[in-house]
Design a protein around this motif. Structure first.
Motif, mmCIF file in Angstrom:
data_model
loop_
_atom_site.group_PDB
_atom_site.id
_atom_site.type_symbol
_atom_site.label_atom_id
_atom_site.label_comp_id
_atom_site.label_asym_id
_atom_site.label_seq_id
_atom_site.Cartn_x
_atom_site.Cartn_y
_atom_site.Cartn_z
ATOM 1 N N VAL A 30 0.873 -1.172 0.000
ATOM 2 C CA VAL A 30 0.000 0.000 0.000
ATOM 3 C C VAL A 30 0.910 1.221 0.000
ATOM 4 O O VAL A 30 1.595 1.502 0.989
ATOM 5 C CB VAL A 30 -0.937 0.005 1.229
ATOM 6 N N ILE A 31 0.944 1.926 -1.126
ATOM 7 C CA ILE A 31 1.765 3.132 -1.248
ATOM 8 C C ILE A 31 0.897 4.314 -0.835
ATOM 9 O O ILE A 31 -0.220 4.482 -1.347
ATOM 10 C CB ILE A 31 2.290 3.297 -2.684
ATOM 11 N N GLY A 51 2.828 -8.500 -6.168
ATOM 12 C CA GLY A 51 3.738 -9.326 -6.946
ATOM 13 C C GLY A 51 4.237 -10.507 -6.150
ATOM 14 O O GLY A 51 4.285 -10.475 -4.920
ATOM 15 N N SER A 52 4.600 -11.539 -6.867
ATOM 16 C CA SER A 52 5.068 -12.783 -6.259
ATOM 17 C C SER A 52 6.584 -12.786 -6.070
ATOM 18 O O SER A 52 7.312 -12.104 -6.792
ATOM 19 C CB SER A 52 4.685 -13.974 -7.138
ATOM 20 N N ARG A 53 7.011 -13.592 -5.129
ATOM 21 C CA ARG A 53 8.443 -13.829 -4.947
ATOM 22 C C ARG A 53 9.011 -14.408 -6.237
ATOM 23 O O ARG A 53 8.366 -15.207 -6.912
ATOM 24 C CB ARG A 53 8.671 -14.855 -3.844
ATOM 25 N N ARG A 109 10.254 -4.249 -2.489
ATOM 26 C CA ARG A 109 11.046 -3.184 -3.143
ATOM 27 C C ARG A 109 11.081 -3.390 -4.657
ATOM 28 O O ARG A 109 10.913 -2.441 -5.427
ATOM 29 C CB ARG A 109 12.469 -3.159 -2.580
ATOM 30 N N ARG A 110 11.303 -4.617 -5.087
ATOM 31 C CA ARG A 110 11.391 -4.925 -6.521
ATOM 32 C C ARG A 110 10.070 -4.630 -7.229
ATOM 33 O O ARG A 110 10.039 -3.992 -8.287
ATOM 34 C CB ARG A 110 11.797 -6.392 -6.710
ATOM 35 N N GLU A 111 8.969 -5.090 -6.650
ATOM 36 C CA GLU A 111 7.664 -4.881 -7.278
ATOM 37 C C GLU A 111 7.290 -3.404 -7.341
ATOM 38 O O GLU A 111 6.743 -2.941 -8.336
ATOM 39 C CB GLU A 111 6.583 -5.691 -6.555
ATOM 40 N N VAL A 112 7.583 -2.652 -6.284
ATOM 41 C CA VAL A 112 7.300 -1.207 -6.299
ATOM 42 C C VAL A 112 8.081 -0.543 -7.420
ATOM 43 O O VAL A 112 7.527 0.256 -8.187
ATOM 44 C CB VAL A 112 7.628 -0.572 -4.928
ATOM 45 N N ALA A 145 11.587 4.158 -5.972
ATOM 46 C CA ALA A 145 12.585 3.438 -5.182
ATOM 47 C C ALA A 145 12.126 3.487 -3.729
ATOM 48 O O ALA A 145 11.987 4.572 -3.154
ATOM 49 C CB ALA A 145 13.955 4.067 -5.337
ATOM 50 N N ALA A 146 11.860 2.327 -3.144
ATOM 51 C CA ALA A 146 11.336 2.265 -1.781
ATOM 52 C C ALA A 146 12.313 2.817 -0.748
ATOM 53 O O ALA A 146 11.900 3.190 0.349
ATOM 54 C CB ALA A 146 10.957 0.837 -1.434
#
Length: 157
Positions: free
Chosen positions: A16-17, A41-43, A55-58, A65-66
């Motif tokens: 949740v951003i 998103g999935s692992r 972090r990757r999915e965001v 960039a988280a």
């Protein structure tokens, strides 16, 4: 010869951003117009830490960039187990019907304009948290957004 795409791991993140004043970013799915959601998103692998998945999915879904100055990623220590919609089960190994979704929050310094991947998302909107919860197509996503006041912190300095 093309290799078969590996099955998705039935463990994912929901991020949740939001801003300090509880504005929430929602993005519209390209494969199902009208379906609004937070970043999900999935692992990629079983040993990928969930915070890294978040972090990757965001980054992939918004360009944010988280770990950017003024941003803070938090693991809410919540997990939802839900039945995978039949229309998306083909992405998982045969017999997999449920996914475990781990909830994170990402507070950003302002309602920034995301850079969307056009194959994944069509549009975006920032909404007050209650309106955002009403627009989410997924019940677990709506419930996570409703938890935002409980997990958010005062404005960051």
């Amino acid at each position: 010869m093309q290799l078969a795409k590996p099955f998705k791991i039935p463990e994912s993140v929901l991020v949740v951003i939001h801003t300090a004043d509880l504005q929430v970013l929602l993005i519209e799915r390209a494969d199902h117009p009208g379906f609004w959601q937070s970043v999900t998103g999935s692992r990629e692998s079983l040993d990928e830490p969930l915070a890294e998945t978040a972090r990757r999915e965001v980054l992939e879904e918004t360009g944010f960039a988280a770990d950017a100055p003024g941003s803070e990623l938090r693991d809410w220590q919540l997990a939802n187990v839900y039945e995978i919609y039949p229309r998306w089960r083909h992405r998982y190994a045969p017999g997999v019907t449920h996914n475990t979704e781990h909830v994170f929050g990402l507070q950003v310094p302002a309602a920034l304009a995301p850079i969307l991947a056009p194959r994944e998302h069509l549009s975006w909107v920032w909404l007050p948290w209650q309106e955002a919860a009403d627009r989410c197509f997924s019940p677990s996503n709506a419930e996570a957004v409703l938890q935002l006041p409980r997990f958010s912190r005062a404005p960051m300095s």
